[in-house]
Design a protein around this motif. Structure first.
Motif, PDB file in Angstrom:
ATOM      1  N   GLY A  93       0.743  -1.078   0.103  1.00  0.00           N
ATOM      2  CA  GLY A  93       0.031  -0.074  -0.090  1.00  0.00           C
ATOM      3  C   GLY A  93       0.884   1.428   0.271  1.00  0.00           C
ATOM      4  O   GLY A  93       0.609   2.345  -0.524  1.00  0.00           O
ATOM      5  N   HIS A  94       2.047   1.151   0.819  1.00  0.00           N
ATOM      6  CA  HIS A  94       3.023   2.493   0.914  1.00  0.00           C
ATOM      7  C   HIS A  94       3.508   2.472  -0.674  1.00  0.00           C
ATOM      8  O   HIS A  94       3.640   3.724  -1.008  1.00  0.00           O
ATOM      9  CB  HIS A  94       3.999   1.995   1.669  1.00  0.00           C
ATOM     10  N   ASP A  95       3.836   1.682  -1.341  1.00  0.00           N
ATOM     11  CA  ASP A  95       4.494   1.517  -2.867  1.00  0.00           C
ATOM     12  C   ASP A  95       3.141   2.256  -3.608  1.00  0.00           C
ATOM     13  O   ASP A  95       3.487   3.072  -4.687  1.00  0.00           O
ATOM     14  CB  ASP A  95       4.998   0.184  -3.113  1.00  0.00           C
ATOM     15  N   LEU A 115      -5.756  -2.261  -0.725  1.00  0.00           N
ATOM     16  CA  LEU A 115      -4.581  -2.638  -0.172  1.00  0.00           C
ATOM     17  C   LEU A 115      -4.720  -2.376   1.465  1.00  0.00           C
ATOM     18  O   LEU A 115      -4.555  -3.001   2.321  1.00  0.00           O
ATOM     19  CB  LEU A 115      -3.228  -2.553  -0.833  1.00  0.00           C
ATOM     20  N   GLY A 116      -4.799  -0.911   1.354  1.00  0.00           N
ATOM     21  CA  GLY A 116      -5.004  -0.181   2.499  1.00  0.00           C
ATOM     22  C   GLY A 116      -6.330  -0.356   3.415  1.00  0.00           C
ATOM     23  O   GLY A 116      -6.525  -1.145   4.426  1.00  0.00           O
ATOM     24  N   ASN A 117      -7.313   0.348   2.743  1.00  0.00           N
ATOM     25  CA  ASN A 117      -8.627   0.360   3.457  1.00  0.00           C
ATOM     26  C   ASN A 117      -9.341  -0.891   3.591  1.00  0.00           C
ATOM     27  O   ASN A 117      -9.925  -1.347   4.761  1.00  0.00           O
ATOM     28  CB  ASN A 117      -9.702   1.220   2.865  1.00  0.00           C
ATOM     29  N   LEU A 119      -8.280  -4.302   2.545  1.00  0.00           N
ATOM     30  CA  LEU A 119      -7.497  -5.593   3.280  1.00  0.00           C
ATOM     31  C   LEU A 119      -6.755  -5.254   4.505  1.00  0.00           C
ATOM     32  O   LEU A 119      -6.488  -6.149   5.628  1.00  0.00           O
ATOM     33  CB  LEU A 119      -6.213  -6.037   2.292  1.00  0.00           C
ATOM     34  N   LEU A 120      -6.180  -4.195   4.929  1.00  0.00           N
ATOM     35  CA  LEU A 120      -5.604  -3.816   6.093  1.00  0.00           C
ATOM     36  C   LEU A 120      -6.588  -2.977   7.115  1.00  0.00           C
ATOM     37  O   LEU A 120      -6.218  -3.102   8.171  1.00  0.00           O
ATOM     38  CB  LEU A 120      -4.298  -2.806   5.704  1.00  0.00           C
ATOM     39  N   GLY A 121      -7.475  -2.176   6.710  1.00  0.00           N
ATOM     40  CA  GLY A 121      -8.206  -1.513   7.744  1.00  0.00           C
ATOM     41  C   GLY A 121      -7.494  -0.038   7.869  1.00  0.00           C
ATOM     42  O   GLY A 121      -7.746   0.558   8.862  1.00  0.00           O
ATOM     43  N   MET A 122      -6.598   0.247   7.117  1.00  0.00           N
ATOM     44  CA  MET A 122      -5.821   1.405   7.297  1.00  0.00           C
ATOM     45  C   MET A 122      -5.941   2.354   6.242  1.00  0.00           C
ATOM     46  O   MET A 122      -5.863   2.102   5.117  1.00  0.00           O
ATOM     47  CB  MET A 122      -4.449   1.052   7.716  1.00  0.00           C
ATOM     48  N   GLY A 123      -6.379   3.644   6.581  1.00  0.00           N
ATOM     49  CA  GLY A 123      -6.963   4.680   5.516  1.00  0.00           C
ATOM     50  C   GLY A 123      -5.910   5.199   4.509  1.00  0.00           C
ATOM     51  O   GLY A 123      -4.981   5.578   5.007  1.00  0.00           O
ATOM     52  N   HIS A 124      -6.130   4.578   3.250  1.00  0.00           N
ATOM     53  CA  HIS A 124      -5.021   5.092   2.370  1.00  0.00           C
ATOM     54  C   HIS A 124      -5.239   6.912   2.398  1.00  0.00           C
ATOM     55  O   HIS A 124      -3.884   7.352   2.070  1.00  0.00           O
ATOM     56  CB  HIS A 124      -5.513   4.745   0.730  1.00  0.00           C
ATOM     57  N   LEU A 206     -16.545   6.357   0.296  1.00  0.00           N
ATOM     58  CA  LEU A 206     -15.776   5.529  -0.032  1.00  0.00           C
ATOM     59  C   LEU A 206     -14.647   4.861   0.910  1.00  0.00           C
ATOM     60  O   LEU A 206     -14.730   3.642   0.995  1.00  0.00           O
ATOM     61  CB  LEU A 206     -15.022   6.041  -1.362  1.00  0.00           C
ATOM     62  N   GLU A 207     -13.939   5.774   1.372  1.00  0.00           N
ATOM     63  CA  GLU A 207     -12.959   4.988   2.250  1.00  0.00           C
ATOM     64  C   GLU A 207     -13.760   4.484   3.503  1.00  0.00           C
ATOM     65  O   GLU A 207     -13.204   3.510   3.959  1.00  0.00           O
ATOM     66  CB  GLU A 207     -11.930   6.439   2.669  1.00  0.00           C
TER      67      GLU A 207
END
Length: 357
Positions: A93-95, A115-117, A119-124, A206-207
């Motif tokens: 997600g960082h990349d 990848l972030g929101n 699969l990971l639960g971390m907001g892009h 969306l997010e």
């Protein structure tokens, strides 16, 4: 002659001003041209397609193992590979956030959201806002959110302003740093949700919708496969180790490196090189740190594919030697010693104050 791979050239941790600039930030231009001509900035879609596919397959395999071993308390140990794979998802997600993967901004944004929101639960969006400000002014107090006011203090001035329990924490933060990281996995999710309050309605839908989908799927899956007690412990192990893993990757990158004084105007090359530290260690460290052990190269060329960072490193080292700029590279253990040493130094006056009482 370029510096050898084992060379450690370290500037003082609180450099007040950079070496004299030659024509402002133009020292970066020759290096930029050389790297561009080398083709190392070109996208590597096949590499990323393989990395994403392998990570998804491995994550699915771990969840299958959780379902198979759900009757035993040993199942909670599967939180270890789950944390490692979550970190791999975060690195991808960082990349995507740095537009290293897809050829279009839109494609990278959607990869970041999935990848972030999802699969990971971390907001892009939250990560991109915070991380882009960090890249623009690394280690610059007042501009870089990674060294802003918070639970931890990164300067003596910040430590002096801490009150109550945070003042005690600042005195002992070097010892408490890794234990505190066990909370970071949860903190990333809370920060992502809170960030949405200031976003547009469309972004919130969306997010926020993807974050809710992640939460529902994650909790639904773990509680469907495990008894409530095992489910809670697995969640705690997974998120605690995920936070420690990410923190252990990001801590060596800048902590203890140069911190520009307020009002300092450094060119791009000096701003990124003097504030960053590389970590040696070969393919194992490359994998564990998601390529971010090449922090100098990543900061100079944030859009370069991860798999090209190792190859661009000799060009950067050679250029830094040519212009007389310190290039800092250490082993993994030494990087933690320097980072934690800086945190200990920041709290030294508070410890002396406590001892005088």
């Amino acid at each position: 002659m370029p510096a050898s791979p084992s060379t450690i050239v370290a500037p003082p941790p609180a450099l007040a001003s950079p070496p004299s600039e030659r024509a402002g930030g133009s020292d970066f231009a020759p290096l930029s041209r050389r790297v561009k001509e080398s083709g190392l900035l070109d996208r590597r879609p096949a590499y990323y397609a393989r990395a994403i596919a392998l990570n998804l397959a491995a994550t699915a395999a771990v969840w299958a193992a959780i379902a198979w071993a759900g009757g035993s308390w040993w199942v909670v140990l599967l939180g270890v590979p789950l944390a490692l794979l979550s970190a791999r998802t975060a690195f991808l997600g960082h990349d995507a956030g740095h537009r290293q993967i897809a050829r279009t901004a839109r494609g990278n944004k959607w990869l970041g959201l999935l990848l972030g929101n999802l699969l990971l639960g971390m907001g892009h969006g939250w990560w991109s806002d915070k991380h882009n400000r960090h890249h623009a002014n690394p280690n610059h107090v007042g501009k870089d959110p990674d060294v802003g006011e918070g639970v931890l203090a990164w300067t003596e001035e910040q430590a002096a302003r801490q009150r109550g329990p945070l003042r005690w924490l600042a005195r002992h933060q070097a010892w408490l740093f890794f234990p505190l990281l066990t909370l970071e996995g949860f903190n990333l999710k809370v920060g992502s949700a809170l960030f949405l309050r200031g976003r547009s309605r469309g972004a919130r839908l969306l997010e926020g919708g993807l974050l809710l989908a992640h939460t529902a799927a994650y909790l639904g899956l773990v509680f469907a496969l495990l008894s409530p007690g095992k489910a809670v412990v697995l969640i705690l192990v997974h998120h605690a180790l995920f936070g420690v893993h990410l923190g252990a990757v990001f801590a060596p990158n800048h902590k203890g490196m140069a911190m520009p004084e307020p009002g300092a105007r450094w060119g791009h090359l000096r701003r990124q090189v003097l504030t960053s530290r590389n970590v040696r260690g070969g393919v194992v460290v490359d994998w564990l740190m998601g390529g971010l052990n090449y922090q100098i190269e990543h900061h100079l060329f944030p859009g370069i594919p991860r798999c090209s960072l190792r190859r661009v490193r000799p060009l950067v080292m050679e250029h830094c030697e040519r212009v007389g700029l310190p290039y800092t590279e250490t082993g993994l253990v030494e990087s933690y010693r320097q980072a934690l040493g800086h945190m200990r130094e920041v709290g030294s006056e508070l410890r002396a104050e406590a001892a005088r009482r």
